[in-house]
Design a protein around this motif. Structure first.
Motif, short mmCIF file in Angstrom:
data_model
loop_
_atom_site.label_atom_id
_atom_site.label_comp_id
_atom_site.label_asym_id
_atom_site.label_seq_id
_atom_site.Cartn_x
_atom_site.Cartn_y
_atom_site.Cartn_z
N GLY A 83 17.02 -4.56 -51.55
CA GLY A 83 17.37 -3.60 -52.56
C GLY A 83 16.15 -2.41 -52.46
N HIS B 269 17.72 1.67 -49.75
CA HIS B 269 18.03 0.85 -50.57
C HIS B 269 19.40 0.14 -50.19
N ASP C 7 16.34 -8.35 -56.30
CA ASP C 7 15.95 -7.04 -56.12
C ASP C 7 14.42 -7.00 -56.53
#
Length: 327
Positions: free
Chosen positions: A22, A28, A53
């Motif tokens: 992420g 991302h 993340d």
């Protein structure tokens, strides 16, 4: 217990891996896809996997329930500039991939180019200019001098970053101004290079303990002629040929350049080097990546398959290697 038994025991002891995916960079979504691919591969090898993340909860998570290994699948800033790996070293968690210093060298494209050029690897002629130079000296005059020196066509890209964000081919002065504006939206400095025409290659390097080995070069043929973000990650937008449709001598020089990049930049475990085989036969270094894309359309898994390697086994071996290497 002999060495083979110890190896089996060590692999069996690997049962908890944290995949980081992420991040906040423009890459991302690509990172999420790479992380998903790695997680699914490790689960197929009966490894317990969690995916997280990079956010304010990460440090607490690493402290309260430290994984045996972190597998970074992060692209772009923080993921490839060494920052997250510095954090992992601070908290003492083993991880897959290059150490922070190697990440910093590789992520700074002009620095990587200079190091490879010093080793005799061909690189495009170019210049790197910060946003402040265009502001202080005047963009029109500076761009005119750049074209006088490098000629046209050119290629403009951020001095840091990946996935072709802010990267644009240029054939005229008006296009150069527009490309510069796009580039400086992603970085504070622009790398302006001569555009080398030829066959684009991606060469992965893998080291699971016996030393770095180059995977078969992947030839990249985007349908629009430019390997941009859409061409990289939209199925059907690009044709790939692995191994590349080039003679053995050229392929050997391409794999040699990738291995040189892996060594000179101090990389470990895995990397990918992007090259152009120019029309005159030169193998030209473009950039290297400490975290190759690992999505379904990425060249690293494609090359591994062409080499007869199982992607799931590669992921487990890399995680196991980090586990036995320790912090």
């Amino acid at each position: 217990m002999n060495a083979a038994q110890k190896e089996v025991r060590a692999v069996a002891d690997l049962d908890r891996v944290l995949v980081l995916a992420g991040g906040l960079s423009p890459e991302h979504e690509v990172s999420v896809q790479s992380g998903r691919s790695v997680a699914e591969a490790l689960r197929r090898m009966d490894v317990e996997v969690q995916v997280a993340d990079v956010d304010s909860a990460l440090l607490e998570r690493l402290a309260e329930d430290p994984p045996q290994v972190v597998f970074p699948a992060l692209h772009g800033a923080a993921g490839e500039d060494g920052a997250i790996r510095e954090v992992l070293e601070l908290v003492g968690v083993p991880y897959v991939g290059a150490r922070p210093d190697a990440c910093r060298l590789t992520y700074a494209k002009p620095t990587a180019k200079a190091l490879l050029a010093a080793e005799g690897v061909a690189v495009p002629r170019g210049t790197t200019l910060p946003k402040s130079a265009f502001h202080d000296l005047g963009a029109p005059a500076l761009l005119e001098r750049t074209v006088d020196r490098l000629g046209l066509p050119l290629f403009v890209k951020p001095d840091r970053g990946g996935s072709a964000f802010g990267a644009t081919p240029v054939t005229s002065m008006p296009e150069l101004s527009s490309a510069l504006m796009s580039c400086l939206g992603y970085s504070d400095s622009a790398l302006i290079e001569e555009r080398v025409r030829g066959t684009e290659l991606a060469v992965g390097v893998l080291d699971t303990g016996a030393g770095p080995v180059a995977l078969p070069p992947v030839e990249i043929v985007p349908d629009g002629g430019v390997y941009d973000y859409a061409a990289r990650y939209t199925a059907g937008r690009t044709e790939f040929f692995c191994p590349a449709r080039l003679d053995e001598e050229v392929l050997a020089r391409a794999t040699g350049a990738a291995l040189t990049a892996h060594r000179v930049l101090g990389l470990r475990d895995l990397s990918r080097t992007d090259l152009i085989v120019a029309e005159d036969g030169r193998v030209v270094f473009l950039e290297a990546n400490v975290t190759p894309g690992l999505t379904e359309t990425s060249t690293f898994p494609m090359a591994a398959t062409a080499a007869g390697l199982d992607f799931a086994l590669i992921c487990r071996e890399l995680a196991h290697q980090a586990f036995t290497r320790g912090c």
